[in-house]
Scaffold this active site. Sequence first.
Site, mmCIF file in Angstrom:
data_model
loop_
_atom_site.group_PDB
_atom_site.id
_atom_site.type_symbol
_atom_site.label_atom_id
_atom_site.label_comp_id
_atom_site.label_asym_id
_atom_site.label_seq_id
_atom_site.Cartn_x
_atom_site.Cartn_y
_atom_site.Cartn_z
ATOM 1 N N GLY A 57 14.203 33.296 22.564
ATOM 2 C CA GLY A 57 14.010 34.160 23.723
ATOM 3 C C GLY A 57 13.065 35.284 23.375
ATOM 4 O O GLY A 57 12.626 35.428 22.244
ATOM 5 N N GLY A 101 10.704 42.207 20.993
ATOM 6 C CA GLY A 101 9.999 41.162 20.275
ATOM 7 C C GLY A 101 10.600 39.797 20.549
ATOM 8 O O GLY A 101 11.559 39.657 21.298
ATOM 9 N N LYS A 113 14.565 38.378 14.686
ATOM 10 C CA LYS A 113 13.860 39.121 15.728
ATOM 11 C C LYS A 113 12.587 39.687 15.115
ATOM 12 O O LYS A 113 12.628 40.523 14.225
ATOM 13 C CB LYS A 113 14.755 40.226 16.275
ATOM 14 C CG LYS A 113 14.071 41.091 17.304
ATOM 15 C CD LYS A 113 15.049 41.956 18.059
ATOM 16 C CE LYS A 113 15.748 41.163 19.160
ATOM 17 N NZ LYS A 113 16.488 41.987 20.095
ATOM 18 N N ASP A 127 21.302 50.250 26.152
ATOM 19 C CA ASP A 127 20.710 49.120 26.864
ATOM 20 C C ASP A 127 21.700 47.967 26.961
ATOM 21 O O ASP A 127 21.359 46.817 26.737
ATOM 22 C CB ASP A 127 19.430 48.691 26.142
ATOM 23 C CG ASP A 127 18.447 48.027 27.100
ATOM 24 O OD1 ASP A 127 18.679 48.075 28.319
ATOM 25 O OD2 ASP A 127 17.468 47.433 26.610
#
Length: 842
Positions: free
Chosen positions: A530, A535, A551, A648
């Site tokens: 994903g 990133g 990541k 987040d």
Amino acid sequence: MGGFTNLIVFVITFLSFFTAISFSSDTLNSTQSLKTNDTLLSANQTFVLGFFSLDESRFYLGIWYGKIQVRTAVWVANRDNPLEDPNGFLKIGDTGNMEIVDRTGKTIWSSNQTAAAKNPVLQILDSGNLIIRESSVSASKNPLWQSFDYPTNTLLPGMKLLYNFDTKMEKHITSWKSSQDPSTGVISFKLDFHGLPEIFLWNNNTKLYRSGPWNGVRFSGVPEMKSETDSIKFDFYQDEHQLYYTFNIGTQSLYSRLTVTPDGQLQRLTWVPDNQVWNPFWFAPKDQCDTYKECGPYGICDTNASPVCTCMRGFSPKNIQAWNLRDGSDGCVRKTKLDCWSDEFLKVQNVKLPDTTSVFVNRSMSLMECGGLCKKNCSCTAYANIDITNGGSGCVMWTDELVDMRVYTDGGQDLYVRLAASDVESASGGSKNNVESKAIGITVAIVVVLVGLLIYFLWKRRKLHRMLECGTESRGGFERSQDSLKKEPTFTSNRRNSSESEMDELELPLFDFNTISTATNNFSEENKLGEGGFGIVYKGRLTEGQEIAVKRLSRNSGQGIEQFKNEVRLIARLQHRNLVRLFGCCVGMDEKMLVYEYMENRSLDSILFDRARRSILNWQKRFYIICGIARGLLYLHQDSRFRIIHRDLKASNVLLDEEMNPKISDFGMARIFGTNQTEANTIRIVGTYGYMSPEYAMDGLFSTKSDVFSFGVLVLEIVTGRKNKGFYYSNDELNLLGHAWNQWKEGKALELVDPSIIDSYSPPEVLRCIQVGLLCVQERAEDRPTMSTVVLMLSSETVLMPQPKSPGFCVGRNPNETESSSSRQDQSYSVNEVTVTMLHAR
Ligand SMILES: *[C@@H]1O[C@H](CO)[C@@H](O)[C@H](O)[C@H]1NC(C)=O
Ligand SMILES: *[C@@H]1O[C@H](CO)[C@@H](O)[C@H](O)[C@H]1NC(C)=O
Ligand SMILES: *[C@@H]1O[C@H](CO)[C@@H](O)[C@H](O)[C@H]1NC(C)=O
Ligand SMILES: *[C@@H]1O[C@H](CO)[C@@H](O)[C@H](O)[C@H]1NC(C)=O
Ligand SMILES: *[C@@H]1O[C@H](CO)[C@@H](O)[C@H](O)[C@H]1NC(C)=O
Ligand SMILES: *[C@@H]1O[C@H](CO)[C@@H](O)[C@H](O)[C@H]1NC(C)=O
Ligand SMILES: *[C@@H]1O[C@H](CO)[C@@H](O)[C@H](O)[C@H]1NC(C)=O
């Protein structure tokens, strides 16, 4: 120590009950027996003795409240020896024992009462005490045996936590193994009679929490305890024969109990008849500073400070690096050595007295005598009064390190700490030779600066060297990383003995670029899992077979490599079963990557918002996921060694492992990317705006309460299976929050439930979740609960929950719509046009 502090109210609701045929009696004699479907009722029906089962397969003899609908067991006889089927009974054995006999006639549990009895009877009293007495002897006399001498997980009024110095008999409470399993668990609350007695909460062999010594009024660590004004009267008694803690209730109609939960909490619960719930009146540990030895020797914990650990005056951090990483457990060391005779004492106010298990005690000494004795004895590190009533009396003297102290704004005690005379003076600020000391001060400052510069250059050189080493790290380096990977749990447990440079290597596995490149098949498209704001994420497989997620940070974090590694190291130390595990990082000259554990089931949004797949998540799984996210977030906010605000939180940041255990990912990104950056600021604005709290969206203010808001949105999404689209909802329709709020107000909240879980959901659980969700998204941050309250509310069917007020951003607005039309807007809703326009303009 991760999981233990989870706040779970532990109220046992019996899943199954027999159609109880109560003897209209409170006693059982030696010719009678109590079958599994019989009960005894105390005279005033306050308590019931009977058998219960939580799973229809194991049967326990227990005592619960007679007038409370929420069945709550306060005592279990055969907690580790259940009856395997309902064909057993309770009887009085030949020796006057109380015995539980199974279908084969075998005695599976006995009270082991030894005194001979002529005509023994068993009686359940209105206090909840089960006694065996001679039928001719009054119940108010000393019984032959009583259940109050064998507490299980609950202390009722009149029951004692006790230590008897003569017989060495000890009585404490021990948790159930789980909320559904009454057998002996690992959490206990136990008196320690050494030194100046206090009570400890234990997790198996680890101390979790300390009450502090009794100061005549309350425990030193429980300033909120007020015996006089409350209807609960506490008593802590000590003489040369025995020592005990107990409490009593003024009014008979008030039910209060102290209990230990399987996940490591001590709770005082009181029954609220109006709402028919057990309310957690008090609990511990309640914050980071309650954790035993949080700030190490000579460290003082203060919840109002950030970081919470500070050194006492005259002391400085022992391990400055760990200290800066917000790990205070190594504590502090003296700045100036003591020389004994010239030492002085500094009064520290409002503290929870340090651990008193190995102190010197004299109850008849005054504070002045105490100070004199302490000063004369060079190994004495501090002293204080024992009893604070009547201006203070008694003497307690510490002769080794002072540990587990915290300060309160109100209600602590005075502690006198031994310091070198020079440290006491500098602490009190007064200096007689002002000019001279200034001159010395300047000289010292110059020397410090010079030395500092020197160290900085040396360090810089080392850093540069390291950086090059890291970018092209050899196989040797990688193998080392692998070793520490396999011994995962030692990342932190080695902390204590490792020197600072060792800490680097042990705690932060550095992966070399080639390894990661090979593992991800050269960052191939097929391995791509994903793409997020920070990133691209790739799946990888190390040569040993371990699966990882990598990541590859796309943006420049603006940090130097050393700073980046520091942050990563810090994040890697956050370990909780509901957080995605960060294994380490890979840093090159122009690449930064984070290496995480791989999660089989990807992210929550990929299932929850997918028509075809959402039914995989039935209600039980969803509820489990909600609770898991709550616990993970609680850990970030409160239980980890340093406070982390996620900033987040959203469905795509909740990952699911093979068994659908939820784990929060991307926490700590704010540390790497600087404060105000979330994915929202970069791309996919709409997606994330749905989770943003009003105060963040409007003013950029972020607190744990903004995370709570995002959590609330997530809960409502999980229940409804619908995505909250923020205020970008078309056709002036209400967004999810507004819709949920309307349905709730109209008493139609159950209509919100995702149709694909209609067969599996439990209405009370769903309603509880919706209520929690709405409480979390309330407009005013102050109104929102903290995550610890959220966890409490989710895990208890009986905890009091306030009615939610209207949520923030509950009115849908089409972004293309610019004219103001407040007349159409229900005034109770919170978003006005100005806000929306302003946001849109960003
Ligand atoms: C036990 O109680 C029953 C019922 O009250 C009575 O019939 C019986 O005689 C009692 N037995 C003894 C030993 O007291
Ligand atoms: C109680 O249980 C016994 C044994 O299972 C059964 O024979 C009896 O009928 C039950 N009594 C009632 C009133 O349910
Ligand atoms: C039972 O209730 C009565 C009346 O409410 C009261 O007078 C009595 O003291 C109670 N007995 C006990 C043992 O609590
Ligand atoms: C009673 O004694 C037996 C045998 O010594 C022991 O196994 C059991 O645990 C004891 N029961 C209690 C309640 O202490
Ligand atoms: C408790 O501690 C003992 C001794 O250290 C250990 O053997 C046991 O496995 C521990 N039990 C649990 C449940 O952690
Ligand atoms: C405690 O202090 C008092 C007063 O100084 C003294 O008389 C007594 O002997 C002391 N007791 C002990 C056990 O040291
Ligand atoms: C200081 O106090 C400790 C603890 O009471 C005692 O063991 C020690 O002997 C004392 N030392 C001196 C020099 O009095």
